[in-house]
Write a protein that holds these residues in place. Structure first.
Motif, PDB file in Angstrom:
ATOM      1  N   ALA A  86      12.795  -5.522  -3.752  1.00  0.00           N
ATOM      2  CA  ALA A  86      11.782  -6.428  -4.297  1.00  0.00           C
ATOM      3  C   ALA A  86      10.631  -5.639  -4.932  1.00  0.00           C
ATOM      4  CB  ALA A  86      11.258  -7.342  -3.190  1.00  0.00           C
ATOM      5  N   TYR A  87      10.207  -4.581  -4.258  1.00  0.00           N
ATOM      6  CA  TYR A  87       9.084  -3.746  -4.729  1.00  0.00           C
ATOM      7  C   TYR A  87       9.404  -3.112  -6.085  1.00  0.00           C
ATOM      8  CZ  TYR A  87       5.764   0.193  -4.619  1.00  0.00           C
ATOM      9  OH  TYR A  87       4.775   1.108  -4.912  1.00  0.00           O
TER      10      TYR A  87
ATOM     11  N   PRO B 161      13.543 -12.843   0.721  1.00  0.00           N
ATOM     12  CA  PRO B 161      12.394 -13.743   0.871  1.00  0.00           C
ATOM     13  C   PRO B 161      11.438 -13.397   2.014  1.00  0.00           C
ATOM     14  CG  PRO B 161      14.344 -15.005   0.332  1.00  0.00           C
ATOM     15  CD  PRO B 161      14.796 -13.602   0.531  1.00  0.00           C
ATOM     16  N   PRO B 162      11.919 -12.989   3.210  1.00  0.00           N
ATOM     17  CA  PRO B 162      10.966 -12.653   4.280  1.00  0.00           C
ATOM     18  C   PRO B 162      10.058 -11.461   3.961  1.00  0.00           C
ATOM     19  CG  PRO B 162      13.157 -13.025   5.198  1.00  0.00           C
ATOM     20  CD  PRO B 162      13.308 -12.964   3.715  1.00  0.00           C
ATOM     21  N   VAL B 163      10.501 -10.565   3.073  1.00  0.00           N
ATOM     22  CA  VAL B 163       9.685  -9.385   2.761  1.00  0.00           C
ATOM     23  C   VAL B 163       9.048  -9.478   1.370  1.00  0.00           C
ATOM     24  CG1 VAL B 163      11.024  -7.877   4.270  1.00  0.00           C
ATOM     25  CG2 VAL B 163      11.691  -8.106   1.867  1.00  0.00           C
ATOM     26  N   LEU B 164       9.161 -10.645   0.734  1.00  0.00           N
ATOM     27  CA  LEU B 164       8.660 -10.772  -0.632  1.00  0.00           C
ATOM     28  C   LEU B 164       7.140 -10.663  -0.693  1.00  0.00           C
ATOM     29  CD1 LEU B 164       9.505 -11.159  -3.524  1.00  0.00           C
ATOM     30  CD2 LEU B 164       9.408 -13.635  -3.202  1.00  0.00           C
TER      31      LEU B 164
ATOM     32  N   LEU C 227       5.028  -7.882  -2.720  1.00  0.00           N
ATOM     33  CA  LEU C 227       4.043  -8.234  -3.751  1.00  0.00           C
ATOM     34  C   LEU C 227       2.695  -7.583  -3.470  1.00  0.00           C
ATOM     35  CD1 LEU C 227       4.867 -12.016  -4.290  1.00  0.00           C
ATOM     36  CD2 LEU C 227       4.853 -10.270  -6.089  1.00  0.00           C
ATOM     37  N   LEU C 228       2.262  -7.646  -2.211  1.00  0.00           N
ATOM     38  CA  LEU C 228       0.978  -7.066  -1.831  1.00  0.00           C
ATOM     39  C   LEU C 228       0.993  -5.551  -2.021  1.00  0.00           C
ATOM     40  CD1 LEU C 228      -1.817  -7.656  -0.676  1.00  0.00           C
ATOM     41  CD2 LEU C 228      -0.861  -7.395   1.623  1.00  0.00           C
ATOM     42  N   LEU C 229       2.079  -4.932  -1.592  1.00  0.00           N
ATOM     43  CA  LEU C 229       2.210  -3.485  -1.721  1.00  0.00           C
ATOM     44  C   LEU C 229       2.272  -3.075  -3.192  1.00  0.00           C
ATOM     45  CD1 LEU C 229       2.369  -1.144   0.274  1.00  0.00           C
ATOM     46  CD2 LEU C 229       4.858  -1.333   0.223  1.00  0.00           C
ATOM     47  N   ALA C 230       2.973  -3.870  -4.001  1.00  0.00           N
ATOM     48  CA  ALA C 230       3.057  -3.581  -5.438  1.00  0.00           C
ATOM     49  C   ALA C 230       1.676  -3.670  -6.089  1.00  0.00           C
ATOM     50  CB  ALA C 230       4.020  -4.558  -6.109  1.00  0.00           C
ATOM     51  N   PHE C 231       0.901  -4.680  -5.717  1.00  0.00           N
ATOM     52  CA  PHE C 231      -0.442  -4.849  -6.275  1.00  0.00           C
ATOM     53  C   PHE C 231      -1.343  -3.662  -5.915  1.00  0.00           C
ATOM     54  CE2 PHE C 231      -4.843  -6.371  -5.718  1.00  0.00           C
ATOM     55  CZ  PHE C 231      -5.124  -6.735  -7.035  1.00  0.00           C
ATOM     56  N   VAL C 232      -1.335  -3.294  -4.622  1.00  0.00           N
ATOM     57  CA  VAL C 232      -2.193  -2.199  -4.154  1.00  0.00           C
ATOM     58  C   VAL C 232      -1.802  -0.881  -4.809  1.00  0.00           C
ATOM     59  CG1 VAL C 232      -2.815  -0.797  -2.140  1.00  0.00           C
ATOM     60  CG2 VAL C 232      -2.758  -3.289  -1.958  1.00  0.00           C
ATOM     61  N   THR C 233      -0.499  -0.588  -4.835  1.00  0.00           N
ATOM     62  CA  THR C 233      -0.069   0.711  -5.344  1.00  0.00           C
ATOM     63  C   THR C 233      -0.060   0.770  -6.875  1.00  0.00           C
ATOM     64  OG1 THR C 233       2.259   0.052  -5.073  1.00  0.00           O
ATOM     65  CG2 THR C 233       1.258   1.332  -3.297  1.00  0.00           C
ATOM     66  N   ALA C 234      -0.090  -0.365  -7.541  1.00  0.00           N
ATOM     67  CA  ALA C 234      -0.317  -0.350  -8.998  1.00  0.00           C
ATOM     68  C   ALA C 234      -1.748   0.124  -9.264  1.00  0.00           C
ATOM     69  CB  ALA C 234      -0.089  -1.734  -9.590  1.00  0.00           C
ATOM     70  N   LEU C 235      -2.692  -0.385  -8.469  1.00  0.00           N
ATOM     71  CA  LEU C 235      -4.090   0.031  -8.628  1.00  0.00           C
ATOM     72  C   LEU C 235      -4.277   1.504  -8.268  1.00  0.00           C
ATOM     73  CD1 LEU C 235      -6.016  -3.049  -7.136  1.00  0.00           C
ATOM     74  CD2 LEU C 235      -5.571  -2.504  -9.532  1.00  0.00           C
ATOM     75  N   THR C 236      -3.611   1.965  -7.213  1.00  0.00           N
ATOM     76  CA  THR C 236      -3.779   3.366  -6.810  1.00  0.00           C
ATOM     77  C   THR C 236      -3.137   4.318  -7.819  1.00  0.00           C
ATOM     78  OG1 THR C 236      -1.819   3.185  -5.360  1.00  0.00           O
ATOM     79  CG2 THR C 236      -3.996   2.884  -4.341  1.00  0.00           C
ATOM     80  N   LYS C 237      -2.037   3.909  -8.462  1.00  0.00           N
ATOM     81  CA  LYS C 237      -1.447   4.751  -9.515  1.00  0.00           C
ATOM     82  C   LYS C 237      -2.364   4.814 -10.731  1.00  0.00           C
ATOM     83  CE  LYS C 237       2.476   6.670  -8.394  1.00  0.00           C
ATOM     84  NZ  LYS C 237       2.705   8.127  -8.452  1.00  0.00           N
ATOM     85  N   ILE C 238      -2.989   3.689 -11.076  1.00  0.00           N
ATOM     86  CA  ILE C 238      -3.941   3.694 -12.188  1.00  0.00           C
ATOM     87  C   ILE C 238      -5.094   4.651 -11.871  1.00  0.00           C
ATOM     88  CG2 ILE C 238      -5.648   2.296 -13.409  1.00  0.00           C
ATOM     89  CD1 ILE C 238      -3.669  -0.064 -13.166  1.00  0.00           C
TER      90      ILE C 238
ATOM     91  N   ILE D 204      13.965  -1.978   5.151  1.00  0.00           N
ATOM     92  CA  ILE D 204      13.416  -1.199   4.041  1.00  0.00           C
ATOM     93  C   ILE D 204      14.178  -1.494   2.752  1.00  0.00           C
ATOM     94  CG2 ILE D 204      13.314   1.154   3.097  1.00  0.00           C
ATOM     95  CD1 ILE D 204      12.258   2.133   5.672  1.00  0.00           C
ATOM     96  N   GLY D 205      15.497  -1.723   2.842  1.00  0.00           N
ATOM     97  CA  GLY D 205      16.312  -2.004   1.669  1.00  0.00           C
ATOM     98  C   GLY D 205      15.831  -3.213   0.885  1.00  0.00           C
TER      99      GLY D 205
END
Length: 400
Positions: A357-358, A288-291, A295-306, A351-352
């Motif tokens: 979560a990522y 929960p503390p890193v959720l 989420l933010l990192l997943a959103f950004v890197t989904a866009l960068t992979k696209i 990091i784990g």
């Protein structure tokens, strides 16, 4: 005797559960990786029921899982294919690295985890999941599409980059000085170069030496050679996974195909154990503390992979619809992100949970972006749907 019985019961329950989870994932049409991670979280420290007797066996199985993942990856490519992809796709590989590794490194620095964690988290966000993407391409019947070789080319560049990145990461995590780190990196690069040279020049001789008409003998020789080379590579601080990858590259032709068919069930079993082990070593209370950062990192890197896939397909002369499909297909992260995070948790334990979560987010989102990125882009830009015919390549199947 009691401990042995307990271990067998735990192992039997784990493997049975993995089989049921894999079957469930297959029916839903998703990768089983998130279910394996959740199973590990449920039965690890802080979970519903902590496993005791089988933990050591699972740890060894997890290491074998990583080795088999990289071996099978190497068996998919010949040395000549790797060299050809490197020559033609290196601009796309460079864009892929900058767009997707930098957000992870920046996130680690913003979170105050330091430069060592930044190197590790850069790898977590950089490497796409070859396994998940290959399955998605098959499920969506896109293996013959014109953009598919572009997607596979980007994945090949990432896989080859892993052979260089992992030794660098291990050196950084070990805290080696400049001199020691340089020596380790030179050994790693020299080993990769030597294996590629031998595979290009003498690949047939190597394959002939390993070849056997007896499936049992072929399995034993390839598996034994892989574990031996992986262990020697680890002694040289090169990484056991890289050693296994190089063994796969060195084998080619019928030997590689036969070994791949024999080892696929073993790979699937031990890879599942690896994901469970990673979940077991992560406390659910730490997620929960890193959720939100995940989420933010997943959103950004989904866009960068696209963006990466769009650029790579544009370089190959693919039309707009194919560019968006290529980008959406590359979003999924999975096995290699977990491998990298598993190496780094000793230095930065947070990091784990973040990587767990990522990956859980993107391994679920990835198949969705593969399916819906192109229709959404078409709707937003007001373009009509492009006929399927021009977007397809010659009828021969693409290699996955």
């Amino acid at each position: 005797m009691h401990n042995t019985a307990t271990m067998l019961i735990e192992l039997g329950a784990i493997i049975l559960a993995l089989g049921l989870l894999g079957r469930l994932a297959g029916r839903v049409g998703f990768s089983p990786i998130p279910l394996y991670l959740l199973a590990g979280l449920a039965f690890g420290n802080g979970g519903i029921l902590a496993l005791q007797a089988s933990e050591e066996f699972i740890a060894v199985g997890a290491e074998i899982g990583v080795i088999l993942l990289l071996l099978m990856l190497g068996l998919e490519y010949s040395a000549s294919e790797l060299v050809t992809n490197l020559r033609t796709q290196y601009p796309s590989g460079a864009v892929d690295f900058v767009l997707n590794a930098v957000p992870g490194a920046v996130a680690a620095l913003i979170l105050g985890w330091g430069p060592v964690a930044a190197v590790a988290l850069a790898g977590v966000t950089w490497i796409s999941s070859s396994g998940v993407i290959a399955k998605v391409l098959g499920d969506l019947r896109r293996l013959g599409n014109r953009e598919t070789p572009v997607v596979l080319g980007v994945l090949v560049i990432e896989d080859l980059a892993m052979a260089v990145y992992l030794p660098i990461l291990i050196t950084v995590l070990a805290g080696a000085g400049l001199a020691g780190g340089s020596v380790t990196l030179l050994i790693a690069l020299g080993t990769v170069g030597a294996v590629l040279y031998l595979a290009l020049r003498h690949g047939r001789l190597i394959s002939r030496a390993v070849s056997s008409d007896n499936p049992e003998m072929l399995l034993l020789v390839v598996l034994g050679l892989t574990l031996l080379v992986a262990g020697l590579a680890q002694e040289l601080q090169v990484s056991a996974a890289v050693g296994a990858f190089l063994v796969g590259i060195a084998l080619s032709g019928e030997v590689a195909e036969g070994a791949s068919n024999l080892l696929t069930p073993l790979r699937d079993l031990f890879a599942a154990v690896f994901f469970v082990f990673f979940g077991l070593s992560t406390d659910p209370a730490d997620i929960p503390p890193v959720l939100f950062p995940a989420l933010l990192l997943a959103f950004v890197t989904a866009l960068t992979k696209i963006a990466t896939g769009w650029y790579a397909a544009r370089r190959a002369g693919i039309k707009s619809a194919g560019r968006w499909r290529a980008g959406g297909t590359l979003v999924a992260r999975g096995e290699f992100s977990i491998v990298i995070a598993g190496l780094a948790v000793g230095v930065e334990p947070r990091i784990g949970p973040l990587a767990t979560a990522y990956v859980l987010i993107l391994v679920v989102v990835g198949p969705l972006t593969a399916r819906w990125t192109e229709p959404l882009a078409r709707k937003l830009t007001g373009r009509r749907k492009t006929p399927v015919g021009p977007e397809r390549a010659a009828p021969e199947p693409a290699k996955v």
